[in-house]
Design a protein around this motif. Structure first.
Motif, mmCIF file in Angstrom:
data_model
loop_
_atom_site.group_PDB
_atom_site.id
_atom_site.type_symbol
_atom_site.label_atom_id
_atom_site.label_comp_id
_atom_site.label_asym_id
_atom_site.label_seq_id
_atom_site.Cartn_x
_atom_site.Cartn_y
_atom_site.Cartn_z
ATOM 1 N N THR A 79 0.654 -1.426 -0.224
ATOM 2 C CA THR A 79 0.141 -0.116 -0.409
ATOM 3 C C THR A 79 0.869 0.824 -0.139
ATOM 4 O O THR A 79 2.058 1.107 0.916
ATOM 5 C CB THR A 79 -0.926 0.071 0.842
ATOM 6 N N ALA A 80 -0.015 2.405 -0.275
ATOM 7 C CA ALA A 80 1.434 3.292 -1.372
ATOM 8 C C ALA A 80 0.617 4.982 -0.450
ATOM 9 O O ALA A 80 -0.877 5.414 -1.107
ATOM 10 C CB ALA A 80 1.458 3.575 -2.262
ATOM 11 N N VAL A 81 0.737 5.330 0.713
ATOM 12 C CA VAL A 81 0.286 6.338 0.333
ATOM 13 C C VAL A 81 1.236 7.867 0.592
ATOM 14 O O VAL A 81 1.565 8.004 0.908
ATOM 15 C CB VAL A 81 -0.128 6.862 2.585
ATOM 16 N N LEU A 82 0.094 8.590 -0.535
ATOM 17 C CA LEU A 82 1.045 9.859 -1.027
ATOM 18 C C LEU A 82 0.038 10.637 -0.042
ATOM 19 O O LEU A 82 -0.691 11.408 0.596
ATOM 20 C CB LEU A 82 -0.102 9.980 -2.350
ATOM 21 N N THR A 83 1.383 11.873 0.522
ATOM 22 C CA THR A 83 0.858 12.714 1.588
ATOM 23 C C THR A 83 2.034 13.998 0.938
ATOM 24 O O THR A 83 2.645 13.635 0.095
ATOM 25 C CB THR A 83 1.839 13.048 2.482
ATOM 26 N N MET A 84 1.038 15.018 1.452
ATOM 27 C CA MET A 84 2.196 16.647 0.921
ATOM 28 C C MET A 84 2.088 17.362 2.323
ATOM 29 O O MET A 84 1.367 17.844 2.984
ATOM 30 C CB MET A 84 0.922 17.120 0.070
ATOM 31 N N ALA A 85 3.349 18.001 2.049
ATOM 32 C CA ALA A 85 4.170 18.694 3.919
ATOM 33 C C ALA A 85 5.469 19.930 2.353
ATOM 34 O O ALA A 85 6.252 19.575 2.244
ATOM 35 C CB ALA A 85 4.111 18.155 4.348
ATOM 36 N N ASP A 86 4.755 21.210 2.988
ATOM 37 C CA ASP A 86 6.056 21.826 3.040
ATOM 38 C C ASP A 86 6.564 21.574 1.563
ATOM 39 O O ASP A 86 8.034 21.160 1.400
ATOM 40 C CB ASP A 86 7.593 21.743 3.926
ATOM 41 N N GLN A 87 5.730 22.027 0.093
ATOM 42 C CA GLN A 87 6.654 21.698 -0.965
ATOM 43 C C GLN A 87 6.375 20.290 -1.832
ATOM 44 O O GLN A 87 7.504 20.386 -2.461
ATOM 45 C CB GLN A 87 7.544 23.170 -0.861
ATOM 46 N N LEU A 130 6.340 16.173 -1.393
ATOM 47 C CA LEU A 130 5.255 15.437 -1.550
ATOM 48 C C LEU A 130 5.676 13.663 -1.056
ATOM 49 O O LEU A 130 7.196 13.303 -1.927
ATOM 50 C CB LEU A 130 4.729 14.926 -3.578
ATOM 51 N N ALA A 131 5.489 12.852 -0.897
ATOM 52 C CA ALA A 131 5.964 12.211 -0.307
ATOM 53 C C ALA A 131 5.271 10.400 -0.208
ATOM 54 O O ALA A 131 3.578 11.033 -0.344
ATOM 55 C CB ALA A 131 5.712 12.262 1.512
ATOM 56 N N MET A 132 5.615 9.659 -0.659
ATOM 57 C CA MET A 132 5.068 8.189 -0.920
ATOM 58 C C MET A 132 5.701 7.059 0.479
ATOM 59 O O MET A 132 6.697 6.602 0.286
ATOM 60 C CB MET A 132 5.116 7.874 -2.272
ATOM 61 N N VAL A 133 4.948 7.368 0.575
ATOM 62 C CA VAL A 133 5.113 5.785 2.367
ATOM 63 C C VAL A 133 4.972 4.699 2.130
ATOM 64 O O VAL A 133 3.049 4.403 1.783
ATOM 65 C CB VAL A 133 4.664 6.172 3.780
ATOM 66 N N ILE A 134 5.646 3.684 1.583
ATOM 67 C CA ILE A 134 5.208 2.560 1.376
ATOM 68 C C ILE A 134 4.992 1.615 2.388
ATOM 69 O O ILE A 134 6.074 1.350 3.404
ATOM 70 C CB ILE A 134 5.887 2.005 -0.056
ATOM 71 N N SER A 135 4.473 0.536 2.655
ATOM 72 C CA SER A 135 4.217 -0.424 3.721
ATOM 73 C C SER A 135 3.271 -2.181 2.768
ATOM 74 O O SER A 135 2.887 -1.403 2.252
ATOM 75 C CB SER A 135 2.984 0.365 5.130
#
Length: 96
Positions: free
Chosen positions: A80-88, A90-95
């Protein structure tokens, strides 16, 4: 768990999911732009079907974001990949 950062600086690095479910937690609609498949729009706070096409970049608003990983990255099968945005950024956290 792995995290891939994306920035506006173009790169040739791709992210290759394998039956991966994506959750768009950025607060905005985004577009997954694939290398050889049609683009996929993922509305804010929604979950995709399983995806297995290499991602060239992710478009959020008018900006394309590219992987900052040092090489092409293969996401483990069924993750599962969760896409988030913070401080310009983009991050993809994969679990798994």
């Amino acid at each position: 768990m792995a995290t891939i950062q994306f920035t506006e600086i173009p790169t040739l690095k791709t992210v290759k999911p394998a039956k991966t479910v994506f959750l768009n937690n950025t607060g905005q609609d985004l577009v997954l732009k694939f290398v050889t498949a049609p683009d996929l729009t993922l509305p804010a706070y929604t979950i995709s079907n399983r995806i297995s096409a290499a991602i060239d970049c992710i478009c959020l608003g008018e900006i394309n974001y590219y992987s900052t990983h040092s090489q092409n990255y293969a996401i483990p099968d069924g993750s599962t990949a969760v896409l988030t945005m913070a401080d310009q950024t983009l991050a993809m956290v994969i679990s798994p």
